[in-house]
Design a protein around this motif. Structure first.
Motif, PDB file in Angstrom:
ATOM      1  N   THR A   1       0.825  -1.197   0.000  1.00  0.00           N
ATOM      2  CA  THR A   1       0.000   0.000   0.000  1.00  0.00           C
ATOM      3  C   THR A   1       0.862   1.250   0.000  1.00  0.00           C
TER       4      THR A   1
ATOM      5  N   THR B   1       0.593   5.264   1.304  1.00  0.00           N
ATOM      6  CA  THR B   1      -0.183   6.291   1.980  1.00  0.00           C
ATOM      7  C   THR B   1       0.501   7.633   1.753  1.00  0.00           C
ATOM      8  N   LYS B   2      -0.335   8.661   1.637  1.00  0.00           N
ATOM      9  CA  LYS B   2       0.174  10.023   1.497  1.00  0.00           C
ATOM     10  C   LYS B   2      -0.458  10.842   2.606  1.00  0.00           C
ATOM     11  N   ASN B   3       0.419  11.378   3.461  1.00  0.00           N
ATOM     12  CA  ASN B   3      -0.054  12.128   4.624  1.00  0.00           C
ATOM     13  C   ASN B   3      -1.096  11.339   5.421  1.00  0.00           C
ATOM     14  N   GLY B   4      -0.791  10.055   5.603  1.00  0.00           N
ATOM     15  CA  GLY B   4      -1.628   9.227   6.455  1.00  0.00           C
ATOM     16  C   GLY B   4      -2.862   8.645   5.779  1.00  0.00           C
ATOM     17  N   ARG B   5      -3.091   9.010   4.524  1.00  0.00           N
ATOM     18  CA  ARG B   5      -4.270   8.486   3.846  1.00  0.00           C
ATOM     19  C   ARG B   5      -3.877   7.575   2.686  1.00  0.00           C
ATOM     20  N   GLU B   6      -4.527   6.423   2.624  1.00  0.00           N
ATOM     21  CA  GLU B   6      -4.156   5.457   1.611  1.00  0.00           C
ATOM     22  C   GLU B   6      -4.550   5.922   0.214  1.00  0.00           C
ATOM     23  N   ILE B   7      -3.597   5.745  -0.697  1.00  0.00           N
ATOM     24  CA  ILE B   7      -3.829   6.070  -2.104  1.00  0.00           C
ATOM     25  C   ILE B   7      -3.995   4.755  -2.849  1.00  0.00           C
TER      26      ILE B   7
ATOM     27  N   LYS C   1      -1.628  10.607  -8.957  1.00  0.00           N
ATOM     28  CA  LYS C   1      -1.971  10.085  -7.637  1.00  0.00           C
ATOM     29  C   LYS C   1      -1.045  10.532  -6.522  1.00  0.00           C
TER      30      LYS C   1
END
Lengths: 238, 238
Positions: free
Chosen positions: A152, A154-160, A213
DNA sequence: CGCAGCCTTAAAATTACCTTAAAAAATGCC
DNA sequence: GGCATTTTTTAAGGTAATTTTAAGGCTGCG
């Protein structure tokens, strides 16, 4: 050398050779798994309960020849591979070495020499393949975190969400931060097989999608840089 | 990038062997430093300006025999070592391998086999020893640092943007510091394909642009010198 | 001094790259 | 197995960067 007992996979269709070499290798402190054809050898390698430290393979074997076996082993492992053959022609030697074998010994041979060569290969392998080479599970760059265990990003704690190909490209580039990869090299690593001119555009489309993304401004990428005329590079973090 | 040129130290007291093997190794894309005795070989290894990627050593040499040399090399380096010997006894082979050599080849040999074995050893070495690979991907000259992994040039710590062709020309010349390249040789290496008279000017334009970027005073170049009537040379560092 | 070789500069030509959308292929669900 | 959805590949238009070409001038050598 480490203290544990190393396991050698020994594959030859001549039972006398397997028996004789087993004796010498075991006498030298190795554990030996002897098989008599290529298929068996491959099966042993696929088993999870037997860790093989090095392989000593005959070339001319039923079920799967030694060259094929070398190629298959090399797809997933760096273990030392020594080839045995009755062939004395040099082209066979060179082919074996090109395929990824580490040594090539022609029959008849002195079992002590084989033992010494196996020991030398293992010594080198475990000296160079230090624990430091252990793969990191997570790679961090700025706000991006690639987790290779869960596959996985994540970018700034959020999954992309990434497609498989996007993930593989990003993995390759992040694992090799700073290094430039040509489009053809990316293709070969991610898709395998041969690269053709038309695949250029395929790679570029995926790069473009990946940028959409991961970048804050995809038209001015900060992470996934183009090196015009040469390829792409995932920027080393500052 | 992955295609840099490896340097092989070749030591044998038989000049014909050194000459013959040099030919084959150079033809395979290696740079070769040939010497004729063990002391010279050791001296080359102690020099700072010549990084040796692998050594091919004869055993019976004046000045310092191959076994001693292997032992000394192993004190400080993991580089691949291949031993050549006229001795066919196995105890000599085993001793060499135990001392730390990676391969042992008896004379007479096929130079193509030696080349394949050198290639196999290097392949393995740089696959298993990533930090060593990275160290060699930089070439330094004065304030210039060419990094071949990231395909970047920095001058006094600041990155200089190069076009792909500029980068390739500079790479060629810095990899072969001190060596003169004709315009046609540069063309063939950088562009591939055949050189025509009209390409003369193309090469010169790029050289001029490159000087603008790397020299303090492009009209009085310090690094990228013209050898009138012959070609260009990247100056060896002082 | 003449001339070949080299240098520099700028304009013309070409190319590498990017993006977007449609077609094709693959995947997952009922 | 059929179909909806997703992913991948192919096609194509546009643009900025790079490369090539052209030409005037400089330099070093015989």
């Amino acid at each position: 050398m480490e203290d544990r007992k190393y396991t050698i996979l020994l594959a030859d269709d001549e039972k006398e050779i397997v028996d004789l070499l087993s004796l010498y290798l075991e006498n030298a402190g190795f554990s030996v798994i002897g098989v008599f054809n290529g298929k068996e050898a491959f099966d042993v390698l696929c088993r999870k309960d037997a860790f093989i430290d090095a392989a000593v393979l005959d070339i001319m074997m039923p079920g799967m020849d030694g060259y094929t076996l070398v190629r298959k082993i090399r797809e997933t492992s760096n273990m030392p591979i020594l080839i045995l053959s009755a062939r004395s022609d040099d082209s066979g030697k060179i082919l074996g070495l090109d395929l990824g074998a580490d040594d090539y010994i022609t029959k008849p041979f002195n079992p002590l020499e084989i033992t010494a060569r196996v020991q030398a290969q293992l010594r080198r392998y475990y000296r160079l393949n230090a624990p430091a080479a252990q793969a990191q599970e997570r790679i961090t760059a700025g706000g991006l975190v690639l987790d290779r265990a869960s596959c996985t990003l994540t970018k700034n704690g959020r999954e992309i969400p990434l497609t498989a190909i996007e993930y593989r490209i990003l993995c390759l580039l992040m694992e090799n931060r700073g290094r430039v990869f040509t489009k053809s090299r990316i293709y070969e690593h991610v898709w395998g097989g041969d690269f053709y001119e038309s695949d250029d555009n395929t790679v570029m489309v995926h790069i473009s999608k990946l940028r959409d993304k991961i970048e804050d401004d995809p038209r001015n990428p900060v992470y996934l840089k183009t090196v015009r005329g040469l390829g792409y590079r995932f920027e080393k973090e500052k």
